[in-house]
Design a protein around this motif. Structure first.
Motif, PDB file in Angstrom:
ATOM      1  N   SER A  30      13.073 -12.589 -36.235  1.00 56.39           N
ATOM      2  CA  SER A  30      12.540 -12.047 -37.483  1.00 56.39           C
ATOM      3  C   SER A  30      13.358 -10.801 -37.837  1.00 56.39           C
ATOM      4  CB  SER A  30      11.061 -11.696 -37.327  1.00 56.39           C
ATOM      5  OG  SER A  30      10.303 -12.854 -37.070  1.00 56.39           O
ATOM      6  N   GLU A  31      13.301 -10.376 -39.096  1.00 52.84           N
ATOM      7  CA  GLU A  31      14.151  -9.282 -39.566  1.00 52.84           C
ATOM      8  C   GLU A  31      13.363  -7.980 -39.726  1.00 52.84           C
ATOM      9  OE1 GLU A  31      17.373  -9.710 -42.730  1.00 52.84           O
ATOM     10  OE2 GLU A  31      15.738  -8.719 -43.795  1.00 52.84           O
ATOM     11  N   SER A  33      13.920  -4.143 -41.028  1.00 49.13           N
ATOM     12  CA  SER A  33      14.816  -3.280 -41.788  1.00 49.13           C
ATOM     13  C   SER A  33      14.193  -1.899 -41.898  1.00 49.13           C
ATOM     14  CB  SER A  33      15.048  -3.870 -43.185  1.00 49.13           C
ATOM     15  OG  SER A  33      15.929  -3.054 -43.915  1.00 49.13           O
ATOM     16  N   THR A  47      19.338  -2.825 -40.175  1.00 46.97           N
ATOM     17  CA  THR A  47      18.573  -4.059 -40.067  1.00 46.97           C
ATOM     18  C   THR A  47      18.904  -4.717 -38.737  1.00 46.97           C
ATOM     19  OG1 THR A  47      18.619  -4.345 -42.466  1.00 46.97           O
ATOM     20  CG2 THR A  47      18.110  -6.289 -41.159  1.00 46.97           C
ATOM     21  N   GLU A  49      17.570  -8.011 -35.862  1.00 49.90           N
ATOM     22  CA  GLU A  49      16.742  -9.183 -35.596  1.00 49.90           C
ATOM     23  C   GLU A  49      15.899  -8.864 -34.382  1.00 49.90           C
ATOM     24  OE1 GLU A  49      18.831 -12.850 -35.129  1.00 49.90           O
ATOM     25  OE2 GLU A  49      19.576 -12.831 -37.174  1.00 49.90           O
TER      26      GLU A  49
END
Length: 109
Positions: A30-31, A33, A47, A49
């Motif tokens: 999932s990201e 940021s 950002t 993962e």
């Protein structure tokens, strides 16, 4: 006699610990940021993962100048299964050595 402009303070790494307290599935990949915006107009974005569960530890380069404060740090986590979590913190002055904690909550719809 000539005057020299004062040197720009070196950037510093802002240590962050990003977590959430709700029970949602956030799979690896999932990201996350994070964006810092200083009072001096400087900004920085990072950002990553996710690679496991929270807390997510990361460092964000920010201005070392006191004129950058107050500084707002926003975080957004976009889960691979569709959840979006957001959180923010405002720093009035440069923090000490401990990581700054950001607690995420589901984004309002």
């Amino acid at each position: 006699m000539t005057r020299k402009a004062p040197p720009n303070p070196a950037p510093r790494d802002l240590a962050l610990s990003v977590t959430y307290l709700v029970r949602l599935m956030v799979p690896p990949g999932s990201e996350l940021s994070v964006r810092a915006e200083g009072a001096d107009g400087a900004s920085s974005v990072k950002t990553i993962e996710t690679a496991g569960g929270p807390p997510y530890a990361l460092e964000l380069p920010v201005s070392g100048d006191k004129s950058a404060y107050p500084m707002t740090v926003n975080a957004t986590l976009n889960s691979l299964v569709g959840h979006t979590l957001t959180g923010a913190v405002t720093l009035d002055a440069p923090p000490g050595d401990a990581p700054v904690e950001i607690v995420l909550a589901p984004a309002s719809e």
